[in-house]
Write a protein that holds these residues in place. Structure first.
Motif, short mmCIF file in Angstrom:
data_model
loop_
_atom_site.label_atom_id
_atom_site.label_comp_id
_atom_site.label_asym_id
_atom_site.label_seq_id
_atom_site.Cartn_x
_atom_site.Cartn_y
_atom_site.Cartn_z
N ILE A 78 -5.74 -4.14 5.27
CA ILE A 78 -4.77 -3.07 5.03
C ILE A 78 -4.79 -2.14 6.23
O ILE A 78 -5.83 -1.93 6.86
CB ILE A 78 -5.09 -2.29 3.72
N SER A 79 -3.63 -1.59 6.57
CA SER A 79 -3.53 -0.66 7.69
C SER A 79 -4.16 0.68 7.31
O SER A 79 -4.02 1.14 6.17
CB SER A 79 -2.06 -0.46 8.06
N PRO A 85 -14.74 -0.75 -1.74
CA PRO A 85 -15.42 -0.55 -0.45
C PRO A 85 -14.61 -1.18 0.68
O PRO A 85 -14.18 -2.32 0.58
CB PRO A 85 -16.75 -1.29 -0.65
N ILE A 86 -14.39 -0.43 1.74
CA ILE A 86 -13.65 -0.94 2.89
C ILE A 86 -14.56 -0.92 4.13
O ILE A 86 -15.45 -0.08 4.25
CB ILE A 86 -12.36 -0.14 3.16
N THR A 87 -14.31 -1.86 5.04
CA THR A 87 -15.14 -2.00 6.23
C THR A 87 -14.27 -2.18 7.46
O THR A 87 -13.06 -2.45 7.35
CB THR A 87 -16.08 -3.21 6.12
N ASP A 88 -14.88 -2.07 8.65
CA ASP A 88 -14.18 -2.46 9.86
C ASP A 88 -14.38 -3.96 10.07
O ASP A 88 -14.98 -4.64 9.24
CB ASP A 88 -14.66 -1.63 11.05
N LYS A 123 -6.31 3.38 -2.75
CA LYS A 123 -5.04 2.79 -2.29
C LYS A 123 -5.22 1.28 -2.08
O LYS A 123 -4.36 0.48 -2.48
CB LYS A 123 -4.59 3.44 -0.98
N ALA A 124 -6.32 0.90 -1.47
CA ALA A 124 -6.60 -0.53 -1.29
C ALA A 124 -6.79 -1.19 -2.65
O ALA A 124 -6.38 -2.34 -2.85
CB ALA A 124 -7.86 -0.71 -0.43
N ALA A 125 -7.39 -0.47 -3.58
CA ALA A 125 -7.59 -1.00 -4.93
C ALA A 125 -6.25 -1.27 -5.62
O ALA A 125 -6.08 -2.28 -6.30
CB ALA A 125 -8.43 -0.03 -5.77
N PRO A 180 -12.28 6.12 15.92
CA PRO A 180 -10.91 6.37 16.41
C PRO A 180 -10.12 5.13 16.80
O PRO A 180 -8.89 5.15 16.78
CB PRO A 180 -11.14 7.28 17.62
N GLY A 181 -10.79 4.03 17.13
CA GLY A 181 -10.06 2.84 17.56
C GLY A 181 -9.66 1.90 16.43
O GLY A 181 -8.95 0.92 16.65
N VAL A 182 -10.08 2.20 15.20
CA VAL A 182 -9.83 1.29 14.08
C VAL A 182 -8.42 1.52 13.51
O VAL A 182 -8.08 2.64 13.13
CB VAL A 182 -10.89 1.50 12.97
N GLU A 183 -7.61 0.46 13.48
CA GLU A 183 -6.24 0.53 12.93
C GLU A 183 -6.09 -0.24 11.63
O GLU A 183 -5.18 0.02 10.85
CB GLU A 183 -5.23 0.03 13.97
N ARG A 184 -6.95 -1.24 11.43
CA ARG A 184 -6.93 -2.02 10.19
C ARG A 184 -8.33 -2.04 9.60
O ARG A 184 -9.32 -2.08 10.33
CB ARG A 184 -6.43 -3.45 10.42
#
Length: 315
Positions: free
Chosen positions: A286-287, A202-205, A216-218, A304-308
């Protein structure tokens, strides 16, 4: 009269700067503190109550140091993603005493029956640790049983194979067999036991809003954990030299039963190796450009503004 503690302290993050190795090391020296194993259920419940209440109400008389102490007691016993209380021997605070005992015995007793027994004990312990410290909220599945059997088989096969190869060389070389077996087993056990490679992490802002799951993060997380765990076992490379010297002395010739306790004590380097190796890599970042293409598109369309993005690497 003491001023009331501010409610602006971010206890969702560690106390020290996690962008630096020193900050991460301070954090993990606290997380892996073996004394946390001795905490009672009442002490854990009290820490849980302080941390839960702090999100809305500050406990009367609570100081900042007490708040951070409660946070690390809380973090030592409760899973960061599921919130469930972790099994005692699976907690990172149990790593040092458990690994000292198991590693010391693996290096002391390396007849074939002893190899089978201690590698089985070690992989049973690793299976519990890997599942307890997984990232995300993946449930128990049949795959965990397959991971346990595969890792145990791999470790035993490596240990027995190397034992056979080292029978005609110096006994000192034979003492390094457990380290090689543990390294091989980690390469099998961790990827299989933690199912993020299949389901994604699971990824978050930065505001902890869940954006999806990423394999990929895994891959990044699990490869870093494997490296950390192998290096974490590296103190096992030191005692063989010392034990090879000590066993030639009169004391151990007279009291051979002292070999195991001495070996376990020598693996006490784990007190430092465990937190320092946990601190090698940042815990979660992670990017977006490194994620799988479809997930990149989804994030850029909805945020749209999230880069990481951020995730729990696990330990």
């Amino acid at each position: 009269m003491a001023a009331e503690l501010s409610t602006t302290i971010n206890i969702n993050e560690p106390r020290w700067d996690q962008s630096t190795f020193v900050g991460r090391a301070k954090h993990f020296f606290t997380v892996t503190d073996p004394r946390n194993v001795l905490l009672t259920n009442e002490q854990l419940s009290q820490a849980h109550r302080i941390i839960t209440d702090y999100k809305g109400v500050v406990s009367p008389g609570l100081t900042e140091d007490e708040l951070w102490r409660a946070k690390y007691v809380f973090d030592s016993a409760f899973h960061p993603d599921t919130g469930e209380k972790m099994i005692l021997i699976g907690r990172m605070s149990a790593q040092v005493p458990m690994n000292m005992t198991i590693t010391g015995c693996m290096m002391t007793f390396y007849t074939t029956p002893a190899v089978l027994f201690w590698q089985w004990i070690n992989q049973s312990f690793n299976a519990i640790v890997n599942y307890t410290n997984r990232s995300g909220d993946a449930p128990i599945t049949v795959q965990l049983g397959a991971a346990y059997v595969s890792a145990t088989t791999g470790a035993v096969a490596t240990a027995l194979g190397l034992n056979a190869l080292t029978k005609h060389v110096s006994p000192l070389i034979g003492r390094f067999v457990p380290f090689a077996a543990v390294a091989a087993a980690n390469c099998i056990n961790i990827p299989l036991m933690r199912q993020e490679l299949k389901h994604g992490i699971p990824i978050t802002d930065e505001n902890d809003n869940r954006l999806g799951e990423s394999t990929k993060a895994a891959q990044q997380a699990i490869s870093q954990v494997v490296v950390s765990r192998i290096l974490m076992a590296s103190p096992g490379m030191i005692p063989p030299f010392l034990m090879n010297h000590l066993e030639k002395k009169a004391f151990l010739k007279k009291f051979p039963w002292m070999s195991a306790p001495i070996q376990v004590s020598l693996v006490g380097f784990l007190v430092f190796a465990t937190p320092l190796c946990c601190a090698l890599f940042p815990q979660k970042s992670i990017s977006v450009s490194r994620l799988e293409p479809e997930l990149q598109q989804k994030i850029r369309a909805s945020h749209p503004g999230v880069e990481r993005v951020y995730f729990n690497k696990g330990l």
